[in-house]
Write an enzyme that holds these catalytic residues in place. Sequence first.
Site, PDB file in Angstrom:
ATOM      1  N   PHE A   1     -10.440 -15.494   6.040  1.00 54.33           N
ATOM      2  CA  PHE A   1     -10.141 -15.175   7.439  1.00 54.33           C
ATOM      3  C   PHE A   1     -11.331 -14.711   7.923  1.00 54.33           C
ATOM      4  O   PHE A   1     -11.977 -13.846   7.713  1.00 54.33           O
ATOM      5  CB  PHE A   1      -8.924 -13.950   6.955  1.00 54.33           C
ATOM      6  CG  PHE A   1      -8.656 -13.098   8.181  1.00 54.33           C
ATOM      7  CD1 PHE A   1      -7.308 -13.511   9.003  1.00 54.33           C
ATOM      8  CD2 PHE A   1      -9.151 -11.984   8.618  1.00 54.33           C
ATOM      9  CE1 PHE A   1      -6.697 -12.790   9.971  1.00 54.33           C
ATOM     10  CE2 PHE A   1      -8.472 -11.176   9.613  1.00 54.33           C
ATOM     11  CZ  PHE A   1      -7.322 -11.663  10.431  1.00 54.33           C
TER      12      PHE A   1
ATOM     13  N   PRO B   1     -21.600 -10.036  12.657  1.00 51.14           N
ATOM     14  CA  PRO B   1     -22.634  -9.417  12.476  1.00 51.14           C
ATOM     15  C   PRO B   1     -22.575  -8.048  13.563  1.00 51.14           C
ATOM     16  O   PRO B   1     -22.856  -6.896  13.078  1.00 51.14           O
ATOM     17  CB  PRO B   1     -24.047 -10.008  12.781  1.00 51.14           C
ATOM     18  CG  PRO B   1     -23.367 -11.270  12.492  1.00 51.14           C
ATOM     19  CD  PRO B   1     -22.174 -11.590  12.762  1.00 51.14           C
TER      20      PRO B   1
ATOM     21  N   GLY C   1     -17.374  -5.300  13.643  1.00 49.40           N
ATOM     22  CA  GLY C   1     -16.659  -5.144  12.246  1.00 49.40           C
ATOM     23  C   GLY C   1     -15.605  -4.400  12.551  1.00 49.40           C
ATOM     24  O   GLY C   1     -14.414  -4.940  12.940  1.00 49.40           O
TER      25      GLY C   1
ATOM     26  N   THR D   1     -14.467 -12.966   2.647  1.00 43.50           N
ATOM     27  CA  THR D   1     -13.941 -13.280   1.356  1.00 43.50           C
ATOM     28  C   THR D   1     -13.324 -14.377   1.091  1.00 43.50           C
ATOM     29  O   THR D   1     -12.886 -15.110   1.991  1.00 43.50           O
ATOM     30  CB  THR D   1     -12.702 -12.070   1.107  1.00 43.50           C
ATOM     31  OG1 THR D   1     -13.256 -10.751   1.354  1.00 43.50           O
ATOM     32  CG2 THR D   1     -12.496 -12.165  -0.288  1.00 43.50           C
TER      33      THR D   1
ATOM     34  N   GLN E   1      -6.819  21.235 -22.201  1.00 45.99           N
ATOM     35  CA  GLN E   1      -5.874  21.353 -20.994  1.00 45.99           C
ATOM     36  C   GLN E   1      -6.697  20.910 -19.799  1.00 45.99           C
ATOM     37  O   GLN E   1      -6.095  20.226 -18.881  1.00 45.99           O
ATOM     38  CB  GLN E   1      -5.828  22.982 -20.554  1.00 45.99           C
ATOM     39  CG  GLN E   1      -4.483  22.937 -19.652  1.00 45.99           C
ATOM     40  CD  GLN E   1      -4.276  24.437 -19.339  1.00 45.99           C
ATOM     41  OE1 GLN E   1      -5.149  25.253 -19.167  1.00 45.99           O
ATOM     42  NE2 GLN E   1      -3.037  24.808 -19.646  1.00 45.99           N
TER      43      GLN E   1
ATOM     44  N   GLN F   1     -15.461  10.606 -15.789  1.00 43.97           N
ATOM     45  CA  GLN F   1     -15.617  11.935 -16.101  1.00 43.97           C
ATOM     46  C   GLN F   1     -14.828  12.017 -17.475  1.00 43.97           C
ATOM     47  O   GLN F   1     -15.513  12.804 -18.361  1.00 43.97           O
ATOM     48  CB  GLN F   1     -14.963  12.858 -15.023  1.00 43.97           C
ATOM     49  CG  GLN F   1     -15.806  14.163 -15.262  1.00 43.97           C
ATOM     50  CD  GLN F   1     -17.284  14.447 -14.781  1.00 43.97           C
ATOM     51  OE1 GLN F   1     -17.626  13.443 -14.212  1.00 43.97           O
ATOM     52  NE2 GLN F   1     -17.918  15.204 -15.592  1.00 43.97           N
TER      53      GLN F   1
ATOM     54  N   GLU G   1     -10.731  -4.836   5.276  1.00 43.47           N
ATOM     55  CA  GLU G   1      -9.563  -4.999   6.032  1.00 43.47           C
ATOM     56  C   GLU G   1      -9.095  -3.800   6.996  1.00 43.47           C
ATOM     57  O   GLU G   1      -8.088  -3.379   6.968  1.00 43.47           O
ATOM     58  CB  GLU G   1      -8.482  -5.239   5.300  1.00 43.47           C
ATOM     59  CG  GLU G   1      -8.603  -6.718   4.541  1.00 43.47           C
ATOM     60  CD  GLU G   1      -7.241  -7.388   4.027  1.00 43.47           C
ATOM     61  OE1 GLU G   1      -6.190  -7.289   4.367  1.00 43.47           O
ATOM     62  OE2 GLU G   1      -7.690  -8.447   3.184  1.00 43.47           O
TER      63      GLU G   1
ATOM     64  N   GLU H   1     -11.582   4.925   8.286  1.00 41.33           N
ATOM     65  CA  GLU H   1     -11.587   5.614   9.825  1.00 41.33           C
ATOM     66  C   GLU H   1     -10.723   4.793  10.656  1.00 41.33           C
ATOM     67  O   GLU H   1     -10.165   5.577  11.386  1.00 41.33           O
ATOM     68  CB  GLU H   1     -13.162   5.698  10.310  1.00 41.33           C
ATOM     69  CG  GLU H   1     -14.038   6.338   9.548  1.00 41.33           C
ATOM     70  CD  GLU H   1     -14.479   6.087   8.156  1.00 41.33           C
ATOM     71  OE1 GLU H   1     -14.292   5.034   7.822  1.00 41.33           O
ATOM     72  OE2 GLU H   1     -14.900   6.901   7.144  1.00 41.33           O
TER      73      GLU H   1
HETATM   74  N1  CAA Z   1       0.153  -5.591  16.490  1.00 38.95           N
HETATM   75  C1  CAA Z   1       0.420  -6.129  17.513  1.00 38.95           C
HETATM   76  N2  CAA Z   1      -0.551  -6.095  18.528  1.00 38.95           N
HETATM   77  C2  CAA Z   1      -1.463  -5.027  18.277  1.00 38.95           C
HETATM   78  C3  CAA Z   1      -1.599  -4.354  17.122  1.00 38.95           C
HETATM   79  C4  CAA Z   1      -0.622  -4.640  16.057  1.00 38.95           C
HETATM   80  N3  CAA Z   1      -0.677  -3.933  14.915  1.00 38.95           N
HETATM   81  N4  CAA Z   1      -2.721  -3.518  16.946  1.00 38.95           N
HETATM   82  C5  CAA Z   1      -3.267  -3.630  18.394  1.00 38.95           C
HETATM   83  N5  CAA Z   1      -2.512  -4.697  19.009  1.00 38.95           N
HETATM   84  C6  CAA Z   1      -2.752  -5.138  20.428  1.00 38.95           C
HETATM   85  C7  CAA Z   1      -2.649  -4.001  21.510  1.00 38.95           C
HETATM   86  O1  CAA Z   1      -1.383  -3.728  21.854  1.00 38.95           O
HETATM   87  C8  CAA Z   1      -3.482  -4.247  22.524  1.00 38.95           C
HETATM   88  O2  CAA Z   1      -2.860  -5.224  23.409  1.00 38.95           O
HETATM   89  P1  CAA Z   1      -3.140  -5.496  25.027  1.00 38.95           P
HETATM   90  O3  CAA Z   1      -4.377  -5.657  25.241  1.00 38.95           O
HETATM   91  O4  CAA Z   1      -2.315  -6.514  25.333  1.00 38.95           O
HETATM   92  O5  CAA Z   1      -2.432  -4.041  25.660  1.00 38.95           O
HETATM   93  C9  CAA Z   1      -4.612  -5.194  21.635  1.00 38.95           C
HETATM   94  O6  CAA Z   1      -4.164  -5.568  20.370  1.00 38.95           O
HETATM   95  C10 CAA Z   1      -5.947  -4.484  21.808  1.00 38.95           C
HETATM   96  O7  CAA Z   1      -5.640  -3.215  20.854  1.00 38.95           O
HETATM   97  P2  CAA Z   1      -6.289  -2.011  21.114  1.00 38.95           P
HETATM   98  O8  CAA Z   1      -6.552  -1.800  22.489  1.00 38.95           O
HETATM   99  O9  CAA Z   1      -5.821  -0.858  20.193  1.00 38.95           O
HETATM  100  O10 CAA Z   1      -7.845  -2.348  20.455  1.00 38.95           O
HETATM  101  P3  CAA Z   1      -9.014  -1.398  19.912  1.00 38.95           P
HETATM  102  O11 CAA Z   1     -10.351  -2.319  20.370  1.00 38.95           O
HETATM  103  O12 CAA Z   1      -8.942  -0.038  20.446  1.00 38.95           O
HETATM  104  O13 CAA Z   1      -8.845  -1.571  18.508  1.00 38.95           O
HETATM  105  C11 CAA Z   1      -8.247  -1.048  16.226  1.00 38.95           C
HETATM  106  C12 CAA Z   1      -8.070  -1.223  17.566  1.00 38.95           C
HETATM  107  C13 CAA Z   1      -7.113  -0.628  15.350  1.00 38.95           C
HETATM  108  C14 CAA Z   1      -9.535  -0.019  15.847  1.00 38.95           C
HETATM  109  C15 CAA Z   1      -8.746  -2.418  15.817  1.00 38.95           C
HETATM  110  O14 CAA Z   1      -9.810  -3.126  16.338  1.00 38.95           O
HETATM  111  C16 CAA Z   1      -8.848  -2.850  14.365  1.00 38.95           C
HETATM  112  O15 CAA Z   1      -7.935  -2.597  13.440  1.00 38.95           O
HETATM  113  N6  CAA Z   1     -10.279  -2.804  13.812  1.00 38.95           N
HETATM  114  C17 CAA Z   1     -10.408  -2.966  12.355  1.00 38.95           C
HETATM  115  C18 CAA Z   1     -10.610  -4.541  12.200  1.00 38.95           C
HETATM  116  C19 CAA Z   1     -10.453  -4.826  10.685  1.00 38.95           C
HETATM  117  O16 CAA Z   1      -9.409  -4.453  10.156  1.00 38.95           O
HETATM  118  N7  CAA Z   1     -11.437  -5.754  10.322  1.00 38.95           N
HETATM  119  C20 CAA Z   1     -11.151  -6.121   8.864  1.00 38.95           C
HETATM  120  C21 CAA Z   1     -12.052  -7.633   8.823  1.00 38.95           C
HETATM  121  S1  CAA Z   1     -11.060  -8.776   8.046  1.00 38.95           S
HETATM  122  C22 CAA Z   1     -11.532  -8.622   6.175  1.00 38.95           C
HETATM  123  O17 CAA Z   1     -12.012  -7.598   5.827  1.00 38.95           O
HETATM  124  C23 CAA Z   1     -11.267  -9.566   5.639  1.00 38.95           C
HETATM  125  C24 CAA Z   1     -11.782 -10.001   3.953  1.00 38.95           C
HETATM  126  O18 CAA Z   1     -12.216 -11.076   4.068  1.00 38.95           O
HETATM  127  C25 CAA Z   1     -11.096  -9.102   3.249  1.00 38.95           C
END
Ligand code: CAA
Length: 384
Positions: free
Chosen positions: A128, A133, A136, A163, A284, A341, A368, A372
């Site tokens: 995925f 850079p 995130g 990953t 304990q 520990q 993921e 925060e």
């Molecule tokens: N389901 C459906 N739609 C969603 C949603 C959800 N759960 N969450 C947000 N949306 C939609 C919103 O409704 C919005 O839609 P519209 O523009 O149509 O109104 C759009 O998405 C944007 O949403 P936000 O305005 O809430 O976006 P934001 O920029 O404020 O960000 C956030 C929200 C929750 C912080 C998000 O950016 C986020 O989850 N960030 C973390 C990213 C992440 O998890 N990265 C992991 C990388 S992958 C990884 O780690 C893989 C690996 O290899 C292990």
Amino acid sequence: MDFKLSEEHLMIRQAARDFANNECLSGVIERDEHQKFPHEQVSKLADLGFLGMMVSPEYGGAGLDTISYVIAMEEISKVDASTSVCMSVNNSLVCFGLEAFGSEEQKIKYLTPLAQGKKNEELYIGAFLLSEPEAGSDATSQRTTAEEKDDHYIINGVKNWITNGSSASVYLVFAQTHPEKGNRGINVFIVEKNWPGVKVGAKENKLGIRGSDTHSISFTDVKVPKENRVGGDGFGFKFAMMTLSGGRIGIASQALGLASGAMERSVAYSKERKTFGTEIKNHQIIQFKLADMATRIEAARLLCFRAAWQKDSNSDYTESAAMAKVFSSETAMWATSEAIQIFGGYGYVKEYHVERMMRDAKITQIYEGTSEMQRIVISRGILK
Ligand code: CAA
């Protein structure tokens, strides 16, 4: 309300436990030490049907529920969190999204072998590619571009922290097609790793989950046919958010397994190790540590099950998945540290496993979606 696991769930738990103890345990310290990808273990997961657990049998999956997935993830993560993260990414971030939003052709061509974890007898898994850079937590700031040209797109850019980066055959790549539309201009594409212009960067040298292969991947003028775009034009960001909610249940279960595995090891050790003339289980201070571990772990497990149950009941599970992830990952970090520990000096060396488990636990608070970001998701839900 029924807290009892079904016969099928108990069978899955036993199968996952046997797999973890018989196939993962013996080489886990060495794979961690040498950053060796668990190829044999992931291949066996494919044979068990654990790489496409929730995918319909029509597309090569096991057709199980999300509770089964939580159970299997916990058991495997108790022993080997590097193997379980490969499993989690393939199940939740790749197969789930393709089954929910892919076209029939995409399901036949890509989802079916991905859910089986094999193609022509070779390991066949996915990755995925959302993070970059400079994107995130702020995932909408995608710099990778997908320019539309006739019957295809041209992708350019760099992804990182991927990953299954080198072990995957198929990538789900997020890219910006219409920058003026912000998050609504993002698309997601199925890209094969061996296509011209795709380059796998160096492997990251990590603190934990060292068996899993994390790479950056670059794209230079990669030509992707239009039929490989998943969903409608501009659906990519919604695809990412919806897929990540399910992914967070997987990582919460991975963290749960790290915590409960550390606790099981602590219980066993406390019955063997003697200080002041008695087994340390009779002190304990140790009893209270174990009681606190058991209580927090049970709470984490219930949060994982609740999010899984909501997903299976087609309710909105965005917030419950975020709650499960933030609580389980913080429990994992705390419980693995408490385990060290309890083990004292022995806990600080590799042979006793708990130091690796603490290193592995740290990433569950980051990938993921960091703790925060989970708190942002939860508080938005409360305040809306
Ligand atoms: N389901 C459906 N739609 C969603 C949603 C959800 N759960 N969450 C947000 N949306 C939609 C919103 O409704 C919005 O839609 P519209 O523009 O149509 O109104 C759009 O998405 C944007 O949403 P936000 O305005 O809430 O976006 P934001 O920029 O404020 O960000 C956030 C929200 C929750 C912080 C998000 O950016 C986020 O989850 N960030 C973390 C990213 C992440 O998890 N990265 C992991 C990388 S992958 C990884 O780690 C893989 C690996 O290899 C292990």
